[in-house]
Motif scaffolding. Structure first.
Motif, PDB file in Angstrom:
ATOM      1  N   ALA A  34      -1.584  -9.146   2.295  1.00 55.57           N
ATOM      2  CA  ALA A  34      -0.732  -9.906   3.129  1.00 55.57           C
ATOM      3  C   ALA A  34      -1.391  -9.982   4.430  1.00 55.57           C
ATOM      4  N   PHE A  40       2.212 -15.489  -0.667  1.00 53.58           N
ATOM      5  CA  PHE A  40       2.569 -14.252  -0.171  1.00 53.58           C
ATOM      6  C   PHE A  40       4.725 -13.745  -0.589  1.00 53.58           C
ATOM      7  N   SER A  41       5.163 -15.022  -0.822  1.00 51.56           N
ATOM      8  CA  SER A  41       6.426 -13.906  -0.977  1.00 51.56           C
ATOM      9  C   SER A  41       6.538 -12.778  -2.504  1.00 51.56           C
ATOM     10  N   SER A  87       5.212 -10.264  -1.443  1.00 54.12           N
ATOM     11  CA  SER A  87       5.904  -9.236  -0.331  1.00 54.12           C
ATOM     12  C   SER A  87       7.168  -8.745  -1.761  1.00 54.12           C
ATOM     13  N   ILE A 144       5.338  -5.166  -2.723  1.00 52.69           N
ATOM     14  CA  ILE A 144       5.137  -4.962  -2.297  1.00 52.69           C
ATOM     15  C   ILE A 144       6.655  -3.620  -2.263  1.00 52.69           C
TER      16      ILE A 144
END
Length: 242
Positions: free
Chosen positions: A109, A201-202, A205, A208
């Motif tokens: 990320a 990236f979404s 995220s 995570i």
């Protein structure tokens, strides 16, 4: 009674979390495969020169994504098995896999923001190289590559400061496509890559968030199993002959 109720709640939440993590792992594996074998990325990778960083990034992203997806899937399977069997060993292994996935997700990320322009620049450098090669000579091999890029990205030429590009665009653009500002290939490549990186990236995220929650639940389940086992043994005595 309260400990057993808390353990039951944790087990239900961990099962749901494991299912979501498994779906995330499959999604990351699918995204890595599409990125590696997709038409847009494959064209740029095949055309790029050895000194261009894109080919290295292209292959590294694929293998990293596959390893990350396998770690997430393994964490989900171990956590599900630990929930059903109430095993401290499996719970600890599930926590370790969640932690390992978390350690991989955080750098990925961060890399999205620190090196996003590197991927973008390397892709546009590849197009610039092929375009200028076609403009300078009539190599049929480069002309074929440029035509394939135009058809894949649905664009036509670029705004070049080196002179008139009308002749190249008339020959290399898809039939019926007229060059205008909205079809500049450099801009189309940039927009395409931005959308792709935003989606990546979404997904990272969300992954995570679930890995952190998975670590919390597996930790709580491990302690619950440990104390429940101690409470179950408390008060039991074994008579031995002297």
């Amino acid at each position: 009674m309260g400990l057993r109720c808390g353990m039951r709640t944790t087990k239900c939440q961990l099962l749901v979390t494991s299912l979501c993590v498994m779906l995330l792992g499959l999604s990351i594996a699918t995204l890595s495969t599409v990125t590696h074998y997709g038409l847009h990325f494959t064209l740029i990778s095949n055309v790029s020169l050895d000194n261009n960083a894109y080919r290295v990034i292209h292959h590294t992203a694929f293998y990293f994504g596959i390893c990350l997806s396998m770690t997430l899937i393994l964490a989900a399977l171990l956590s599900s098995a630990a929930t059903v069997r109430e095993s401290q060993c499996l719970t600890a292994m599930g926590f370790f896999c969640f932690a390992l996935a978390f350690c991989g997700l955080i750098p990925a990320a961060c890399w999205r923001y620190t090196h996003s322009t590197e991927v973008e620049d390397s892709m546009m450098d590849v197009y610039d190289f092929v375009y200028e090669e076609v403009r300078r000579n009539t190599s049929s091999f480069r002309r074929h590559e440029l035509t394939a890029i135009h058809e894949a990205f649905l664009c036509c030429g670029k705004h070049s400061p080196f002179g008139d590009t009308t002749n190249v665009e008339n020959q290399m653009c898809p039939p019926g496509q007229v060059h205008d500002e909205g079809q500049d290939c450099l801009r189309e490549i940039q927009d395409f890559l931005k959308k792709h990186m935003d989606f990546v990236f979404s997904l990272l995220s969300v992954a995570i968030g679930f890995t952190v929650y998975g670590m919390i639940l597996t930790s709580f389940l491990w302690f619950s199993i440990h104390f429940s086992s101690n409470l179950y043994r408390k008060g039991k005595y074994i008579l031995r002959e002297r």
